[in-house]
Design a protein around this motif. Structure first.
Motif, PDB file in Angstrom:
ATOM      1  N   ARG A 152       7.562  -9.318 -10.234  1.00 52.36           N
ATOM      2  CA  ARG A 152       7.351  -7.943 -10.671  1.00 52.36           C
ATOM      3  C   ARG A 152       5.863  -7.635 -10.587  1.00 52.36           C
ATOM      4  NH1 ARG A 152       9.121  -7.832 -16.360  1.00 52.36           N
ATOM      5  NH2 ARG A 152       8.895  -5.570 -16.235  1.00 52.36           N
ATOM      6  N   LEU A 153       5.568  -6.392 -10.271  1.00 53.53           N
ATOM      7  CA  LEU A 153       4.175  -5.972 -10.081  1.00 53.53           C
ATOM      8  C   LEU A 153       3.302  -6.401 -11.256  1.00 53.53           C
ATOM      9  CD1 LEU A 153       2.221  -4.441  -8.292  1.00 53.53           C
ATOM     10  CD2 LEU A 153       2.973  -2.309  -9.353  1.00 53.53           C
ATOM     11  N   GLN A 154       3.835  -6.253 -12.466  1.00 50.15           N
ATOM     12  CA  GLN A 154       2.996  -6.559 -13.635  1.00 50.15           C
ATOM     13  C   GLN A 154       2.830  -8.056 -13.876  1.00 50.15           C
ATOM     14  OE1 GLN A 154       5.952  -5.032 -13.184  1.00 50.15           O
ATOM     15  NE2 GLN A 154       6.181  -3.856 -15.061  1.00 50.15           N
ATOM     16  N   ASP A 155       3.549  -8.880 -13.108  1.00 53.74           N
ATOM     17  CA  ASP A 155       3.377 -10.319 -13.260  1.00 53.74           C
ATOM     18  C   ASP A 155       2.457 -10.907 -12.192  1.00 53.74           C
ATOM     19  OD1 ASP A 155       5.090 -10.286 -15.428  1.00 53.74           O
ATOM     20  OD2 ASP A 155       6.871 -10.664 -14.197  1.00 53.74           O
ATOM     21  N   VAL A 156       1.931 -10.029 -11.326  1.00 58.49           N
ATOM     22  CA  VAL A 156       1.067 -10.516 -10.253  1.00 58.49           C
ATOM     23  C   VAL A 156      -0.121 -11.259 -10.857  1.00 58.49           C
ATOM     24  CG1 VAL A 156      -0.598  -9.770  -8.498  1.00 58.49           C
ATOM     25  CG2 VAL A 156       1.733  -8.862  -8.487  1.00 58.49           C
ATOM     26  N   GLY A 157      -0.398 -12.432 -10.329  1.00 58.14           N
ATOM     27  CA  GLY A 157      -1.491 -13.248 -10.863  1.00 58.14           C
ATOM     28  C   GLY A 157      -0.967 -14.323 -11.791  1.00 58.14           C
ATOM     29  N   ASN A 158       0.180 -14.042 -12.441  1.00 55.15           N
ATOM     30  CA  ASN A 158       0.761 -15.031 -13.357  1.00 55.15           C
ATOM     31  C   ASN A 158       2.007 -15.681 -12.788  1.00 55.15           C
ATOM     32  OD1 ASN A 158      -1.180 -14.182 -15.276  1.00 55.15           O
ATOM     33  ND2 ASN A 158       0.162 -12.467 -15.822  1.00 55.15           N
ATOM     34  N   GLU A 159       2.205 -15.506 -11.476  1.00 55.93           N
ATOM     35  CA  GLU A 159       3.444 -16.013 -10.875  1.00 55.93           C
ATOM     36  C   GLU A 159       3.615 -17.506 -11.093  1.00 55.93           C
ATOM     37  OE1 GLU A 159       1.560 -13.856  -8.595  1.00 55.93           O
ATOM     38  OE2 GLU A 159       3.082 -12.705  -7.480  1.00 55.93           O
ATOM     39  N   ILE A 162       7.689  -2.288  -9.235  1.00 58.33           N
ATOM     40  CA  ILE A 162       7.935  -2.798  -7.884  1.00 58.33           C
ATOM     41  C   ILE A 162       8.158  -4.306  -7.908  1.00 58.33           C
ATOM     42  CG2 ILE A 162       6.850  -3.123  -5.619  1.00 58.33           C
ATOM     43  CD1 ILE A 162       5.245  -0.554  -6.249  1.00 58.33           C
ATOM     44  N   TYR A 163       9.045  -4.763  -7.039  1.00 58.38           N
ATOM     45  CA  TYR A 163       9.186  -6.199  -6.784  1.00 58.38           C
ATOM     46  C   TYR A 163       8.391  -6.551  -5.536  1.00 58.38           C
ATOM     47  CZ  TYR A 163      13.026  -7.199 -10.046  1.00 58.38           C
ATOM     48  OH  TYR A 163      13.797  -7.402 -11.160  1.00 58.38           O
ATOM     49  N   LEU A 164       7.446  -7.450  -5.689  1.00 53.90           N
ATOM     50  CA  LEU A 164       6.703  -7.949  -4.532  1.00 53.90           C
ATOM     51  C   LEU A 164       7.338  -9.245  -4.043  1.00 53.90           C
ATOM     52  CD1 LEU A 164       3.175  -7.290  -5.985  1.00 53.90           C
ATOM     53  CD2 LEU A 164       4.191  -6.109  -4.028  1.00 53.90           C
ATOM     54  N   VAL A 172      -2.422  -6.941  -3.426  1.00 54.53           N
ATOM     55  CA  VAL A 172      -1.074  -6.367  -3.532  1.00 54.53           C
ATOM     56  C   VAL A 172      -0.804  -5.386  -2.400  1.00 54.53           C
ATOM     57  CG1 VAL A 172       0.366  -4.855  -4.940  1.00 54.53           C
ATOM     58  CG2 VAL A 172      -0.847  -6.745  -6.015  1.00 54.53           C
ATOM     59  N   ALA A 173      -1.790  -4.605  -2.017  1.00 60.05           N
ATOM     60  CA  ALA A 173      -1.605  -3.606  -0.955  1.00 60.05           C
ATOM     61  C   ALA A 173      -1.181  -4.245   0.360  1.00 60.05           C
ATOM     62  CB  ALA A 173      -2.885  -2.803  -0.755  1.00 60.05           C
ATOM     63  N   ASP A 174      -1.577  -5.495   0.575  1.00 59.64           N
ATOM     64  CA  ASP A 174      -1.241  -6.180   1.827  1.00 59.64           C
ATOM     65  C   ASP A 174       0.025  -7.026   1.723  1.00 59.64           C
ATOM     66  OD1 ASP A 174      -3.482  -5.070   2.901  1.00 59.64           O
ATOM     67  OD2 ASP A 174      -4.739  -6.847   2.593  1.00 59.64           O
ATOM     68  N   ARG A 175       0.591  -7.104   0.529  1.00 60.98           N
ATOM     69  CA  ARG A 175       1.831  -7.867   0.387  1.00 60.98           C
ATOM     70  C   ARG A 175       3.029  -6.982   0.714  1.00 60.98           C
ATOM     71  NH1 ARG A 175       1.592 -11.169  -5.220  1.00 60.98           N
ATOM     72  NH2 ARG A 175       3.723 -11.671  -4.535  1.00 60.98           N
ATOM     73  N   LEU A 176       4.175  -7.602   0.911  1.00 58.70           N
ATOM     74  CA  LEU A 176       5.402  -6.840   1.113  1.00 58.70           C
ATOM     75  C   LEU A 176       6.112  -6.663  -0.224  1.00 58.70           C
ATOM     76  CD1 LEU A 176       6.857  -8.625   4.298  1.00 58.70           C
ATOM     77  CD2 LEU A 176       5.490  -6.524   4.180  1.00 58.70           C
ATOM     78  N   GLY A 177       6.739  -5.515  -0.388  1.00 61.66           N
ATOM     79  CA  GLY A 177       7.516  -5.277  -1.598  1.00 61.66           C
ATOM     80  C   GLY A 177       8.841  -4.616  -1.244  1.00 61.66           C
ATOM     81  N   ALA A 198       0.826  -1.215   0.000  1.00 65.92           N
ATOM     82  CA  ALA A 198       0.000   0.000   0.000  1.00 65.92           C
ATOM     83  C   ALA A 198       0.855   1.257   0.000  1.00 65.92           C
ATOM     84  CB  ALA A 198      -0.933  -0.013   1.208  1.00 65.92           C
ATOM     85  N   SER A 199       1.959   1.263   0.760  1.00 66.21           N
ATOM     86  CA  SER A 199       2.842   2.433   0.785  1.00 66.21           C
ATOM     87  C   SER A 199       3.543   2.618  -0.544  1.00 66.21           C
ATOM     88  CB  SER A 199       3.936   2.272   1.847  1.00 66.21           C
ATOM     89  OG  SER A 199       3.383   2.084   3.111  1.00 66.21           O
ATOM     90  N   LEU A 200       3.967   1.519  -1.132  1.00 68.54           N
ATOM     91  CA  LEU A 200       4.734   1.600  -2.375  1.00 68.54           C
ATOM     92  C   LEU A 200       3.871   2.053  -3.535  1.00 68.54           C
ATOM     93  CD1 LEU A 200       6.764  -1.706  -1.973  1.00 68.54           C
ATOM     94  CD2 LEU A 200       7.626   0.618  -1.666  1.00 68.54           C
TER      95      LEU A 200
END
Lengths: 474, 474
Positions: free
Chosen positions: B66-73, A61-63, A78-83, A49-51
């Protein structure tokens, strides 16, 4: 960069290159601390969420996901994950809010840490790199003089890096209030839009920017041309800046809009103050350059970019500005001003263009030879006595032929080889052709060939060789 | 730890705490370099395949997306994803193989970096922390004396940390060959299994370990008891160790199995050598403790754990050993020996148990007061002259009442406040009750109240106050 590094965008230095990076970091830290900045280190991760907060400027961003959650990542928003943090400004604002009760304000901090950006690899950009930041954050308010002080600290820091091959750096400063006042005085209202288009000047050229100002920001052709005239304005002293700016305001009737001009005047005065003060301390180090826009919408006063002489392709190597609204907690505001150096790019320039390298690979200034393994304790003792006096010492890996021991020192760039005295336990020297073992310790400078009797409790290396340092090969 | 830190397991220090951590890092680095170790920094990420390689010891890994790969991990196999390193040994082995052509062997390196482990948060463990490692890696072979040298470097490094409140550290050493030879001499064959169970001694006690050795490792009750007798053996000199071990071997007929005993004897001799040499240099710093097993299956010779006097609950704070097969490339082997300090846990101990803290929050030794904003340049100039001589200086944030400026210095722990001389431009001092502005600069030690005339080109702070340091509050 180390050859064959197998993950694109994740630079990794060879030992002699790492020495350069380490010295750069040490030098920046020293300069920041001399100026009273307090060092902090924040954790590498932030809440998603901050990022994601800064919509317009959202970085790649890398999560993170824990190994045992693989496959179930989508269960967590995503907002609740760490990045991983993509800069040191978002962590600073979170740190200040979180620990405000335990900090003294204004809080002057330096921070040198890795950041990560999930850029597409083909762009050839770093995805892991080091940033070096200074910021001052106020509690409620923040005196304007920090907008003058901080770029000068950075200039002084960059000046220190010239011995590592960095060219002369010039800070180009502008002020958001000046720009906004001028644009409003022209009758424009989409200020962020105009700034965004002006920011593209160097990339797409004046004519394309005019087109975009007209099509995207509701500007007339005349208004768009006036914006470009402002962007063309540069000055290296306050009087010149003020005269040129006021002439432009009168030409375009900006002065007639009192409120808009008053805003522009505020920014003008700050900017004039910055370049005049900088000129007194370091002539030419800071110039007013009214095309500096900075894409980030959180800047509210001064904005800075820094360019290196003869290295335009690097772009800005140190950027920042004043942000009044980055951090807040309830009704409390924490305004700040800061600049950030993209350190890995600088180090890459020093290594590959300026050909900076370590004066030696090993921090040791002396290698103590070993005549035979049974006498290793004698060599260890000599090394311990040298170290006790702050002289970095290594001991030969094996009691190989003396030539091989000297070759090991040479490969590591260690300038001195120490020959322990003959002892009752010692048989014939393994390689008598190169050096005969004497009845007292001797030390040889393997660069000059000079060999002298020496005592481990008193000997000092040549002062030029004492510390591992950086040299320019070009 | 900073209060309210919002992500469990990710420690973050307040400025005065960070000073302690920074000094610890500086001290370790200095000791490692004095001993000829070369500093490297590896990227924070490794390929999933590398991180997962060590099956038995697989750590809790953080994978990146990567943020844009979220869901396709799930499209990418874990082995092909990037993950954060969980130690500095896996990166070292990869670095050595990758850059072997550009390194001099034996390669002695130090590395102090953050590592990450996706532990379950409820365990109260750090998920992000700093490790400080030294290793020596050979190309093909590696002389045994490094198994003696490295724990002694760590002892010397930990000794340096006692001024920050660290208790006396003792390295407990064992040797895998000794254990394996003994177990084989008893007739046992599941050596890794036995080591794994013995490693649980401190946690579950002797009786449970006997049960497990019988049920899991095919040991008879007698064999299991013999393993425990070995684990009970400690010694602080080689002769004692050798006598005790040989007595045990004869009692259990281990000596009758020549091959097994020869292996044990190899390990015994190395271990005896380590503790005898250590005893000559630092009596009591290294002891033989044959219950040290280390869970990791890659150790092949010496193994080490380090405990702090009176801080048993911390467990081992510095562990490692010799590994002959960690890194390889084709038929090339890179044997190594190394130790790793869990630095964040140490710092946490120093802060919370030993009550170590910074002597002051700010690196500045002097705060230059500002009489009024128009005269700020005078104060800036004084600060610049001090900094040019290496004296860290800050300038008051505002020309507030003098009492407020002094309070700011006090809050940051800055011991001196500098009062610029009266100037023509200066009106009456803003707070004449506390200090009258004189015709020359004066500097006040706000701890003692002592105030003296001073010149920014010559003044020196009291040497005890010159540098920001660490003190113990207890």
């Amino acid at each position: 960069m180390a050859k064959g590094s197998s993950i694109s965008g994740f630079p990794e230095w060879l030992p002699s290159e790492r020495v350069v990076e380490q010295r750069v970091i040490d030098t920046l830290r020293r300069t920041f601390e001399l100026n009273g900045f307090i060092g902090i280190e924040t954790r590498a991760v932030e809440q998603g969420a901050s990022l994601l907060k800064k919509g317009e400027t959202s970085k790649e961003i890398y999560l993170l996901s824990r190994l045992q959650d693989v496959g179930n990542e989508a269960d967590t928003p995503v907002a609740d994950r760490l990045g991983l943090h993509f800069d040191l400004t978002v962590p600073l604002s979170r740190y200040v809010v979180e620990h405000s009760g335990q900090l003294a304000f204004p809080f002057k901090r330096w921070q040198i840490q890795k950041v990560w950006r999930g850029e597409r690899p083909q762009e050839g950009r770093f995805r892991e790199f080091v940033q070096a930041d200074i910021d001052v954050v106020g509690n409620g308010d923040l005196p304007e003089h920090y907008e003058v002080d901080l770029p000068l600290v950075m200039v002084s820091a960059l000046e220190q890096l010239r011995e590592f091959g960095l060219p002369k750096a010039t800070v180009h400063a502008n002020n958001r209030k000046l720009s906004e006042g001028f644009y409003r005085g022209l009758g424009l209202t989409d200020i962020e839009g105009v700034l965004r288009e002006i920011d593209k000047l160097d990339k797409i050229g004046a004519e394309e920017v005019v087109k975009l100002l007209v099509s995207e920001c509701g500007a007339s052709e005349d208004q768009a041309r006036a914006c470009l005239e402002l962007a063309d304005l540069t000055a290296d002293n306050g009087a010149d800046l003020t005269a040129k700016f006021n002439a432009l305001c009168e030409l375009h009737h900006v002065t007639e809009n009192e409120e808009a001009y008053a805003l522009a005047k505020q920014g003008l005065d700050t900017l004039a103050n910055i370049i005049d003060k900088a000129a007194r301390i370091r002539p030419g180090a800071v110039v007013a350059d009214l095309k500096i826009a900075r894409g980030l919408d959180y800047y509210t006063g001064s904005v800075y970019e820094t360019f290196l002489e003869g290295a335009a392709s690097l772009g800005s190597i140190c950027s920042g500005g004043r942000y009044d609204n980055l951090a807040s907690q309830g009704s409390k505001r924490y305004p700040g001003v800061g600049l950030s150096i993209g350190l890995s790019r600088l180090v890459s320039y020093m290594l590959h263009t300026a050909k900076a390298t370590a004066t030696r690979v090993s921090p040791a200034v002396v290698l103590v030879a070993v005549w035979n393994e049974n006498d290793r304790a004698i060599s260890d003792d000599i090394a311990a006595r040298l170290r006790a006096r702050g002289i970095a010492a290594d001991v030969a890996p094996t009691a190989a032929k003396l030539g091989k021991q000297i070759k090991y020192a040479d490969k590591l760039g260690i300038p001195y080889v120490w020959f322990p005295a003959d002892t009752l336990e010692t048989e014939a020297a393994p390689d008598g052709t190169e050096a005969d073992q004497a009845t007292h310790d001797e030390v040889k400078n393997i660069i000059t060939g000079d060999q002298q009797p020496a005592n481990a409790d008193t000997w000092e290396p040549d002062s030029a060789l004492a510390e591992q340092g950086v040299k320019l090969e070009s």
